[in-house]
Design an enzyme around this catalytic site. Structure first.
Site, PDB file in Angstrom:
ATOM      1  N   LYS A 227     -17.330  13.018  42.526  1.00  0.00           N
ATOM      2  CA  LYS A 227     -17.250  14.377  43.080  1.00  0.00           C
ATOM      3  C   LYS A 227     -16.522  14.433  44.418  1.00  0.00           C
ATOM      4  O   LYS A 227     -15.921  15.439  44.759  1.00  0.00           O
ATOM      5  CB  LYS A 227     -18.650  14.970  43.211  1.00  0.00           C
ATOM      6  CG  LYS A 227     -19.221  15.384  41.858  1.00  0.00           C
ATOM      7  CD  LYS A 227     -20.346  16.377  42.008  1.00  0.00           C
ATOM      8  CE  LYS A 227     -20.760  16.912  40.654  1.00  0.00           C
ATOM      9  NZ  LYS A 227     -21.549  15.899  39.895  1.00  0.00           N
TER      10      LYS A 227
ATOM     11  N   GLU B  19     -21.332  25.612  45.681  1.00  0.00           N
ATOM     12  CA  GLU B  19     -22.569  25.686  44.906  1.00  0.00           C
ATOM     13  C   GLU B  19     -22.998  24.259  44.596  1.00  0.00           C
ATOM     14  O   GLU B  19     -22.174  23.353  44.574  1.00  0.00           O
ATOM     15  CB  GLU B  19     -22.317  26.438  43.589  1.00  0.00           C
ATOM     16  CG  GLU B  19     -21.770  25.573  42.440  1.00  0.00           C
ATOM     17  CD  GLU B  19     -20.374  25.002  42.674  1.00  0.00           C
ATOM     18  OE1 GLU B  19     -19.655  25.559  43.540  1.00  0.00           O
ATOM     19  OE2 GLU B  19     -19.999  24.004  42.036  1.00  0.00           O
TER      20      GLU B  19
ATOM     21  N   SER C  42     -19.129   7.551  36.056  1.00  0.00           N
ATOM     22  CA  SER C  42     -18.853   8.613  37.023  1.00  0.00           C
ATOM     23  C   SER C  42     -19.601   8.467  38.339  1.00  0.00           C
ATOM     24  O   SER C  42     -19.153   8.960  39.372  1.00  0.00           O
ATOM     25  CB  SER C  42     -19.151   9.975  36.401  1.00  0.00           C
ATOM     26  OG  SER C  42     -20.459  10.002  35.861  1.00  0.00           O
TER      27      SER C  42
HETATM   28  C1  LIG Z   1     -21.927  15.998  38.652  1.00  0.00           C
HETATM   29  C2  LIG Z   1     -21.834  14.736  37.932  1.00  0.00           C
HETATM   30  C3  LIG Z   1     -21.354  14.675  36.608  1.00  0.00           C
HETATM   31  C4  LIG Z   1     -21.007  15.879  35.803  1.00  0.00           C
HETATM   32  O1  LIG Z   1     -19.971  16.657  36.298  1.00  0.00           O
HETATM   33  P1  LIG Z   1     -18.513  16.650  35.649  1.00  0.00           P
HETATM   34  O2  LIG Z   1     -17.813  17.723  36.361  1.00  0.00           O
HETATM   35  O3  LIG Z   1     -18.668  16.896  34.188  1.00  0.00           O
HETATM   36  O4  LIG Z   1     -17.929  15.313  35.902  1.00  0.00           O
HETATM   37  C5  LIG Z   1     -21.227  13.449  36.013  1.00  0.00           C
HETATM   38  N1  LIG Z   1     -21.568  12.315  36.655  1.00  0.00           N
HETATM   39  C6  LIG Z   1     -22.031  12.334  37.918  1.00  0.00           C
HETATM   40  C7  LIG Z   1     -22.401  11.038  38.558  1.00  0.00           C
HETATM   41  C8  LIG Z   1     -22.190  13.532  38.600  1.00  0.00           C
HETATM   42  O5  LIG Z   1     -22.660  13.537  39.850  1.00  0.00           O
END
Ligand SMILES: *Cc1c(COP(=O)(O)O)cnc(C)c1O
Length: 575
Positions: free
Chosen positions: A266, A288, A555
């Site tokens: 993010k 948000e 992610s």
């Molecule tokens: C917020 C988040 C997501 C989901 O958001 P996307 O916009 O779909 O990537 C996925 N993995 C992590 C670690 C997050 O913090």
């Protein structure tokens, strides 16, 4: 702007054209056309197109009134197109559905109804004083379409030979190019700017700044420098042999977004947007947040860039995510607890949009994922594209080849689009997005938009949305807060509709198992969101060739999830 493509001759052609986001397809029933089709083929086409948001137009030239009615009775056409020689009396038979009347100089019959009917101009310049909406057609190609639209101000364009390779054979690449030109805020049939009038100006300003500032060399140099020296990029690409072996595969690689500053992808988007805002002369950022991850990333970027920061968060989330609230406040952000509606993420987005409508002179809205009104999905995807660009190069360097399969979890869709983009042009590489399967398939038990969602509009874009029978936004559930949202980014909807990517689910239970398996086999604690991508791989591993080369986007890191999991008794730690 509506797009109509005429002369569809096969069900496969219809499916591809409809999936690309075209509003109308025209079927020609006249024996004088080389693109004439028979009733049986037309029936198959109508069946195929039902799955899309595309309307079928029956195009008639010189058929008798009886013939036209018989064909419509067999097909239940959405729209009837009548050329001058088609019997005028037919107009009176179709007071219940839209007619496209080909005028070209002829007087407009009094039976036409401006509330539902269109005029089509094939040869002459439209008379813009008529009370009807109209299409233009004839000799339109991608080089002249924008000029033709500017000149004629039509409701839509009608294309046929301009999008063909040879006579009667449609060129899908050309159709996509057309759509991108004529509907620049869309990804095929999805996206757009479904916002109150008040937000159009800030969105246009942002689009302009994105093109003029964010894509410029100076900005890019500064952004790349921050990604390297502040975020810690490039993040590693790690081969996980133990994990691979445990699930019967040989080559599994993780793109390690968990290693970024603040612990997830993010920050790439938050930093890019805050830097852009600063260059635009904004002094204040609003955002948000659901679980607080995007709020923390934004507050972090604001602290470093010297921007004022206000984060809207649903009251329910403020209570259940206390550590992230404390973190944001420590970083200098003001956290506003939103008590409207269900007091969760969607209500926080509503509140942020409301703030922005009255504050955009000084304020940028830093939206946290690849959705919302255009240009947000585009901007976010661009700032996240660093993930896939790095991974592609690292994969080539470490393996001398490319992945066969790329997997990412999909909340709003930013980490997935971030990694997918670099691989989209290579159709040999399979792309799979994994949504939250929650604990069941019923309404409110998951966040599986592509399993049980329908086309709808939420937060400014047209996309797949989980909704109730009467179109209210459905409740969602996931063990991972980051996947727990009713809509999905419009580019994913397009990848789904066109078949370039596929989407599956992993349940809460499967994700928890994956969370523990990666941790114990590799010493990497994945975020619960990322665990969904791993869980999908675990489930399908037995169906893959064992030498399949897999890239999973990790992610984020799971430290944030641990306290909650222990508290809820969802995982157990032996003493
Ligand atoms: C917020 C988040 C997501 C989901 O958001 P996307 O916009 O779909 O990537 C996925 N993995 C992590 C670690 C997050 O913090």
């Amino acid at each position: 702007m509506l797009i109509k493509i005429c002369g569809i001759t096969t069900p496969e052609m219809a499916r591809k054209v409809a999936a690309s986001g075209v509003d109308y397809i025209g079927l020609l029933f006249t024996k004088h056309s080389p693109r004439q089709i028979d009733l049986a083929t037309a029936k198959q086409i109508c069946e195929v197109v039902k799955d899309y948001d595309t309307q079928v137009v029956g195009v008639f030239f010189d058929e008798s009134q009886e013939q036209i009615q018989a064909i419509d009775a067999a097909l239940s056409l959405d729209v009837i197109q009548l050329h001058g020689d088609a019997p005028r009396a037919a107009i009176a038979n179709f007071t219940h559905k839209p007619i496209i009347y080909v005028a070209d100089g002829k007087a407009l019959p009094a039976e036409l109804n401006p509330a539902k009917d269109f005029i089509l101009y094939e040869k002459i310049t439209p008379d813009s004083t008529i009370p009807f909406r109209y299409f233009i057609a004839g000799g339109i190609d991608k080089d002249n379409v924008l000029a033709r639209i500017a000149e004629a101000n039509p409701a839509g364009v009608d294309l046929s030979s301009g999008v063909e390779i040879t006579r009667g054979v449609k060129d899908y690449g050309k159709i996509r190019e057309f759509l991108a030109l004529v509907k620049p805020t869309y990804y095929g049939a999805f996206g757009g700017m479904y916002v109150p009038e008040l937000l159009i100006e800030p969105l246009h300003d942002l689009t302009k700044a994105y093109h003029e500032i964010a894509l410029g060399n100076e900005f890019q140099a500064e952004f790349i420098n921050l990604l390297k020296n502040y975020v810690g990029r490039p993040t590693a690409l790690t081969e996980v042999k133990n994990f691979a072996k445990a699930i019967g595969l040989k080559h599994v690689y993780l793109k390690r977004e968990d290693l970024t500053h603040t612990g997830a992808h993010k920050i790439n988007n938050a930093l890019g947007q805050c830097l852009l805002a600063k260059k635009m002369g904004k002094t204040r950022i609003i955002a948000e947040t659901g679980a607080g991850q995007h709020g923390v990333a934004t507050a972090t970027a604001c602290a470093m860039l010297g921007l004022e920061c206000k984060v809207y968060m649903g009251d329910v989330d403020v209570k259940r995510q206390a550590p992230n609230v404390a973190k944001m406040r420590l970083l200098g952000a003001e956290v506003i607890s939103v008590t409207d509606g269900s007091a969760t993420l969607k209500d926080a987005v509503n509140e942020a949009l409301r703030d922005w409508a009255s504050s955009y002179e000084t304020t940028h809205y830093c939206l946290g994922t690849a959705l919302g009104p255009y240009p947000f999905p585009q901007i976010c995807a661009r700032f996240q594209s660093v993930i896939g660009n790095e991974a592609k190069a690292q994969f080539a360097e470490q393996t001398g080849s490319k992945p066969d399969l790329v997997i990412a979890c999909v909340g709003g869709g930013s980490n997935a689009i971030g990694v997918f983009q670099a691989f989209i042009p290579d159709e040999e590489i399979k792309l799979v997005g994994v949504e939250a399967g929650g604990y069941g398939t019923g309404v409110g038990e998951n966040a599986a938009r592509f399993q049980s969602g329908r086309l709808g509009v939420l937060h400014g874009n047209r996309t797949y949305v989980l909704q109730t029978q009467d179109g209210q936004i459905a409740d969602t559930h996931s063990v991972s807060a980051g996947l727990d949202y009713a809509a999905v980014g419009p580019q994913h909807s397009d990848l789904f509709a066109t078949g370039r990517a596929s989407y599956d689910v992993a349940s809460d239970q499967e994700a928890l198992h994956a969370f523990q398996l990666l941790t114990s086999s590799e010493g990497i604690i994945p975020a619960l969101e990322s665990s969904h991508a791993l869980a999908y791989l675990i489930r399908i591993a037995k169906d893959l060739p064992s030498d399949c080369k897999v890239l999973v986007n990790l992610s984020g890191r799971g430290d944030k999830d641990l306290p909650g999991l222990l508290e809820r008794g969802l995982i157990h730690v032996a003493h």
